[in-house]
Motif scaffolding. Structure first.
Motif, PDB file in Angstrom:
ATOM      1  N   ASN A   1       0.856  -1.190   0.000  1.00 15.51           N
ATOM      2  CA  ASN A   1       0.000   0.000   0.000  1.00 15.51           C
ATOM      3  C   ASN A   1       0.888   1.235   0.000  1.00 15.51           C
ATOM      4  N   LEU A   2       0.451   2.266  -0.704  1.00 16.53           N
ATOM      5  CA  LEU A   2       1.163   3.534  -0.717  1.00 16.53           C
ATOM      6  C   LEU A   2       0.140   4.664  -0.713  1.00 16.53           C
ATOM      7  N   SER A   3       0.298   5.604   0.198  1.00 16.52           N
ATOM      8  CA  SER A   3      -0.621   6.730   0.267  1.00 16.52           C
ATOM      9  C   SER A   3       0.162   8.011   0.532  1.00 16.52           C
ATOM     10  N   GLY A   4      -0.413   9.123   0.124  1.00 19.52           N
ATOM     11  CA  GLY A   4       0.242  10.401   0.329  1.00 19.52           C
ATOM     12  C   GLY A   4      -0.755  11.534   0.329  1.00 19.52           C
ATOM     13  N   ARG A   5      -0.364  12.629   0.951  1.00 24.19           N
ATOM     14  CA  ARG A   5      -1.227  13.797   1.032  1.00 24.19           C
ATOM     15  C   ARG A   5      -0.367  15.047   1.086  1.00 24.19           C
ATOM     16  N   ILE A   6      -0.782  16.075   0.331  1.00 26.44           N
ATOM     17  CA  ILE A   6      -0.136  17.368   0.397  1.00 26.44           C
ATOM     18  C   ILE A   6      -1.214  18.444   0.470  1.00 26.44           C
ATOM     19  N   ALA A   7      -1.053  19.362   1.407  1.00 31.07           N
ATOM     20  CA  ALA A   7      -2.018  20.443   1.599  1.00 31.07           C
ATOM     21  C   ALA A   7      -1.263  21.757   1.745  1.00 31.07           C
ATOM     22  N   LEU A   8      -1.757  22.787   1.061  1.00 32.61           N
ATOM     23  CA  LEU A   8      -1.116  24.097   1.092  1.00 32.61           C
ATOM     24  C   LEU A   8      -2.174  25.168   1.261  1.00 32.61           C
ATOM     25  N   ASP A   9      -1.950  26.053   2.247  1.00 35.88           N
ATOM     26  CA  ASP A   9      -2.827  27.209   2.461  1.00 35.88           C
ATOM     27  C   ASP A   9      -1.985  28.475   2.460  1.00 35.88           C
ATOM     28  N   TYR A  10      -2.552  29.537   1.861  1.00 36.27           N
ATOM     29  CA  TYR A  10      -1.854  30.817   1.811  1.00 36.27           C
ATOM     30  C   TYR A  10      -2.811  31.923   2.225  1.00 36.27           C
TER      31      TYR A  10
ATOM     32  N   THR B   1      -8.129  33.341   3.262  1.00 35.51           N
ATOM     33  CA  THR B   1      -7.156  32.286   3.007  1.00 35.51           C
ATOM     34  C   THR B   1      -7.601  31.475   1.797  1.00 35.51           C
ATOM     35  N   ILE B   2      -6.644  31.169   0.927  1.00 33.29           N
ATOM     36  CA  ILE B   2      -6.914  30.310  -0.223  1.00 33.29           C
ATOM     37  C   ILE B   2      -5.998  29.105  -0.132  1.00 33.29           C
ATOM     38  N   GLY B   3      -6.471  27.962  -0.607  1.00 33.94           N
ATOM     39  CA  GLY B   3      -5.635  26.781  -0.492  1.00 33.94           C
ATOM     40  C   GLY B   3      -6.145  25.618  -1.316  1.00 33.94           C
ATOM     41  N   GLY B   4      -5.417  24.531  -1.239  1.00 29.22           N
ATOM     42  CA  GLY B   4      -5.796  23.321  -1.940  1.00 29.22           C
ATOM     43  C   GLY B   4      -5.104  22.128  -1.327  1.00 29.22           C
ATOM     44  N   GLN B   5      -5.571  20.947  -1.691  1.00 31.16           N
ATOM     45  CA  GLN B   5      -4.902  19.743  -1.221  1.00 31.16           C
ATOM     46  C   GLN B   5      -5.144  18.596  -2.186  1.00 31.16           C
ATOM     47  N   TYR B   6      -4.246  17.634  -2.105  1.00 33.84           N
ATOM     48  CA  TYR B   6      -4.307  16.458  -2.969  1.00 33.84           C
ATOM     49  C   TYR B   6      -4.065  15.218  -2.117  1.00 33.84           C
ATOM     50  N   LEU B   7      -4.914  14.228  -2.268  1.00 31.98           N
ATOM     51  CA  LEU B   7      -4.817  12.976  -1.527  1.00 31.98           C
ATOM     52  C   LEU B   7      -4.769  11.827  -2.514  1.00 31.98           C
ATOM     53  N   GLN B   8      -3.779  10.944  -2.359  1.00 30.99           N
ATOM     54  CA  GLN B   8      -3.637   9.795  -3.243  1.00 30.99           C
ATOM     55  C   GLN B   8      -3.492   8.527  -2.428  1.00 30.99           C
ATOM     56  N   ASN B   9      -4.140   7.446  -2.884  1.00 25.49           N
ATOM     57  CA  ASN B   9      -4.058   6.173  -2.180  1.00 25.49           C
ATOM     58  C   ASN B   9      -3.992   5.048  -3.210  1.00 25.49           C
ATOM     59  N   TYR B  10      -2.985   4.186  -3.078  1.00 21.95           N
ATOM     60  CA  TYR B  10      -2.817   3.074  -4.019  1.00 21.95           C
ATOM     61  C   TYR B  10      -2.702   1.773  -3.228  1.00 21.95           C
ATOM     62  N   ASN B  11      -3.483   0.759  -3.632  1.00 22.01           N
ATOM     63  CA  ASN B  11      -3.490  -0.540  -2.962  1.00 22.01           C
ATOM     64  C   ASN B  11      -3.245  -1.651  -3.963  1.00 22.01           C
ATOM     65  N   ASN B  12      -2.546  -2.671  -3.515  1.00 22.79           N
ATOM     66  CA  ASN B  12      -2.303  -3.848  -4.342  1.00 22.79           C
ATOM     67  C   ASN B  12      -2.428  -5.102  -3.475  1.00 22.79           C
ATOM     68  N   PRO B  13      -3.633  -5.358  -2.916  1.00 22.16           N
ATOM     69  CA  PRO B  13      -3.799  -6.505  -1.993  1.00 22.16           C
ATOM     70  C   PRO B  13      -4.020  -7.821  -2.726  1.00 22.16           C
TER      71      PRO B  13
END
Length: 792
Positions: free
Chosen positions: A294-303, A310-322
């Motif tokens: 399994n591999l997952s990641g998240r990045i979030a940025l606010d300015y 405040t303006i911002g965004g985020q990206y969430l990714q999740n990969y599974n290989n069970p």
């Protein structure tokens, strides 16, 4: 009705009265003071209002113009008292408190957050110092939270059934199995608390009969950065390695959060199913080795564009290989209980699934009266590919090959896309604090199944067992919520959410189309009464909806092995629940809770078996109405200065009525739930955790469930001023906490199911923290909450 709601929303900004905002920061030198009391009273010493400081020492109070007395205090510090005249918004800046060394000269005061905290609409379980979770993941934390159970890939609140899960207010929109995998990727050491919301307020989606579970991640203060890395090894029959890292940066106008994690290795999956056919018992035993990659990641940025926006965004990714290697043996017995033959299934399942979630948002404070508006646009994609190969060979005793029963391959694909947008407004008024908003959502799901007969060694397509399914769902919602504090004793909150839904399901292979449209109102009510510091009472009511997952609406058959297949039901309708909850709290440590949940048009899985073909069929139907009720006690305390305890006892019962003829008799009964959690602090750097849970057997609806019990033991040692921690954890020491004796009788055929997916395991973990610990990186919700949960 829609016009009336729009007019209300347009008129609300003009209702504000003459109020001002008082702000400031309470500090001890350069260090902020958390939980300091800020009290506003009139000149006769009558308390008007007040607040407590946040993590960064800040506070904000909305009050009418006038002359008042201000008092700022905290245990161990000299209080500050001053007269203050408020005619406009006022920022007091830095308020410094000095240590009261006289009072603290010969004693040491250690402040602890309460293990359990009762709020108007939720229970908060503080987990920061829990050892059993150290080095683990979010699943380990949820197992310890009061009133939560995890069994058979289902996360439930006692008395509520299957629940939706949020991370910092953001719903995780994944199927049950994918949700468990994702939560396994979140470090327990990054979790501050868990909020158990049995009756969610109107601003949340109405979906989910089982309430909401909100996981709050840790945060610090401004102008700093922090990195936390964890390495853990889990051992059951097989083993897998986990590596996680979380980086937080918060300085000036920039707030950045980056987290990533993954697993590598294997775990054991073990299942047993006994089916009592008229001609004899079929004993199925499944033993699988599943890859935990399994591999997952998240990045979030606010300015911060300005002090108010405040303006911002985020990206969430999740990969599974069970992927897994499967071995299934079926002993086929006759009426004399002698084995006539053995059916051996050998298979290999390869699954690749990935999800991507994108969010952009804008938050703006409209004025000094704390009115705030936020906009969110979210896009979610889910892509799953499955390849299931199986071959079933028949053997006569003693292991004499008598032929191949079936050899086949299933290849399936599913793609889900969701686009949503929402607006939320917070609008405090003199008489009531209002919040209101709207949301639109568009979902498109496409899936296909290709079936190949491989009996001859060649892949021969079978169009009669292949299918393509397209599903579209659109949803529009508006809500309004009001909170009224009558006095220091009585609080009242009421909300109303209106949701309009249109669905369309098309099976191209069967040339079948189904449409469904419904408009529903979902009210919520909360009444909180605090008689004094010792006695408080809380009542709440809410109506919820449970929508079928996208995949279970697909009418086609998907073969699991040679003797079992699953098929969806395009005619499934949503179920609805009316939830009533009453809680009495004594001194904040003893809570008595009573509840009643009434579910109508309930749908669920029905396991039936064909006595002619000896095939297990897994279907879904709307088939019941259920009354689920219970009463429980929860007590948390420090038995000794070094011994912290939490004990929960619940008595649960249900009464089910079958509204559709399914060839079964409702099972009604009662159940006892018991949990005993203990933390022993033998020194400032060494702690021991010992937890025990027990649930009695239970008859509920279509099923009977066997008892479960489990003992967990954890050790934790911290080093180098708590920058390094080493923990050893043993889960389910006696291997008794797995699902057992899950029994149903449909059309006179009895089935008994057991599942033990590595319930007993050992974990060794190492966590290293470095950087500047004073950090406060904000987390942001995703707006397509309800849709992502139902992805499969």
């Amino acid at each position: 009705m829609n016009r009336i709601l729009i007019l209300i929303f347009l008129a609300l900004p003009f209702w504000a009265k003459s109020q001002v905002k008082l702000t400031g920061h309470v500090m001890n030198g350069s260090e902020p003071i958390l939980w300091a009391n800020v009290i506003i009273s009139d000149h006769s010493e009558k308390v008007i209002t007040g607040s407590i400081t946040k993590d960064d020492g800040s506070f904000a109070i909305i009050i009418k113009k006038g002359s008042y007395k201000l008092k700022v205090s905290f245990l161990g510090f000299t209080s500050l008292e001053n007269s203050i005249l408020l005619e406009k918004d006022t920022d007091l800046g830095k308020i410094s408190l000095t240590s009261d060394s006289k009072n603290l000269k010969e004693i040491v005061v250690t402040a602890r957050k309460p293990l359990i905290e009762q709020k108007t609409d939720r229970i908060i379980f503080h987990t920061e110092n829990n050892i059993s979770a150290s080095g683990g993941n979010a699943i380990n934390v949820l197992r310890l939270a009061p009133g939560l159970t995890i069994q058979n890939n289902t996360i439930s609140i006692l008395g509520k059934g299957s629940s939706h899960v949020m991370i910092n207010g953001r719903l995780i929109e994944l199927s049950a199995e994918d949700l468990i995998t994702y939560l396994n990727s979140i470090s327990a050491d990054d979790i501050k608390s868990v909020e158990v919301i049995t009756t969610p307020p109107a601003q949340y989606e109405a979906g989910g009969n089982g309430g909401l579970i909100n996981i709050i991640l840790k945060k610090g203060i401004n102008d700093s950065w922090k990195n936390s890395a964890t390495l853990a090894y889990n051992q059951n029959k097989y083993g897998f390695l986990t590596l996680r890292d979380n980086f937080l940066y918060n300085k000036n106008k920039v707030k950045l959060s980056i987290s990533t994690g993954g697993n590598k290795g294997y775990s054991r999956k073990k299942q047993d199913l006994n089916t009592y056919y008229p001609g004899g018992l079929w004993e199925l035993n499944y033993d699988g080795k599943q890859k935990e990659d399994n591999l997952s990641g998240r990045i979030a940025l606010d300015y911060d564009l300005s002090k108010k926006t405040t303006i911002g965004g985020q990206y969430l990714q999740n990969y599974n290989n069970p992927s897994s290697k499967d071995y299934t043996s079926i002993n086929i017995r006759n009426t004399s209980n002698t084995i006539d033959s053995v059916l051996i299934n050998n298979g290999f399942r390869k699954l690749d699934s990935k999800s991507n979630t994108y969010n952009i948002h804008l938050i703006s404070n409209l004025d000094t009266l704390n009115r705030k508006v936020s906009f969110d646009v979210d896009y979610f994609t889910y892509d799953s590919k499955s390849n299931n190969n199986f071959k079933a060979d028949m053997f006569s005793p003693p292991k004499i090959f008598s032929g191949t029963n079936l050899s086949a391959q299933n290849v399936s694909n599913q793609k889900i896309n969701n686009l949503s947008a929402k607006m939320d407004i917070e609008h405090p008024l003199k008489l009531i604090n209002l919040s209101y908003g709207a949301k639109i959502s568009f979902t498109n799901s496409q899936s296909d199944v290709e079936y190949y007969n491989t009996m001859t060694g060649n892949h021969i397509p079978d169009p009669n067992q292949s299918n393509e399914f397209k599903y579209i769902e659109n949803n529009q919602a508006v809500y309004i919520n009001g909170v009224k504090k009558f006095n220091d004793k009585l609080n009242f909150q009421v909300g109303l959410r209106l949701e309009n839904t249109q669905t369309s399901g098309l099976s191209r292979t069967l040339n079948q189309t189904n449409h469904n449209n419904y408009l529903k109102l979902f009210p919520t009510v909360y009444i909180a009464y605090k008689q004094n510091e010792d006695h408080s009472f809380l009542f709440n009511y809410g109506k919820r909806i449970e929508r079928p997952g996208f995949a279970v609406l697909n009418p086609f058959r998907s073969y699991i092995n040679s003797t079992s297949y699953s098929e969806g039901n395009p005619f499934l309708q949503p179920s609805y629940s009316n939830n009533f909850d009453f809680t009495y709290s004594y001194k904040g440590s003893l809570r008595t809770n009573a509840f009643l949940n009434v579910t109508s048009n309930g749908f669920g899985v029905i396991f039936t078996s064909d006595p002619v073909s000896k095939t297990q069929i897994i279907t879904r139907q709307n088939y019941y109405k259920e009354y689920y009720y219970g009463i429980g006690e929860n007590y948390s305390s420090n038995i000794l200065p070094w011994w912290q305890n939490q004990t929960s006892v619940y008595l649960l019962a249900s009464k089910t009525q079958f509204t559709t003829q399914i060839g079964a008799i409702p099972q009604n009964g009662s159940q006892i739930y018991f949990a005993f959690n203990n933390t022993f602090s033998l020194s400032q750097s060494f702690k021991i955790q010992a937890d025990y849970t027990y649930t009695s057997s239970f008859n509920k609806g279509l099923y009977k469930l066997g008892y479960t019990s489990g003992l967990n033991i954890g050790l934790k040692q911290t080093l180098l001023k708590k920058n390094i921690s080493i923990s050893l954890f043993a889960n389910d020491v006696f291997n008794t906490a797995y699902l057992k004796n899950y029994t149903s009788i449909v059309n006179g055929i009895k089935q008994v199911y057991n599942e033990n997916n590595s319930s007993r395991f050992f974990r060794l973990s190492l966590t290293y923290n470095f950087g500047n610990n004073k950090l406060n990186a904000k987390q942001r919700n995703f707006g397509n909450d309800e849709e992502r949960k139902r992805a499969d």
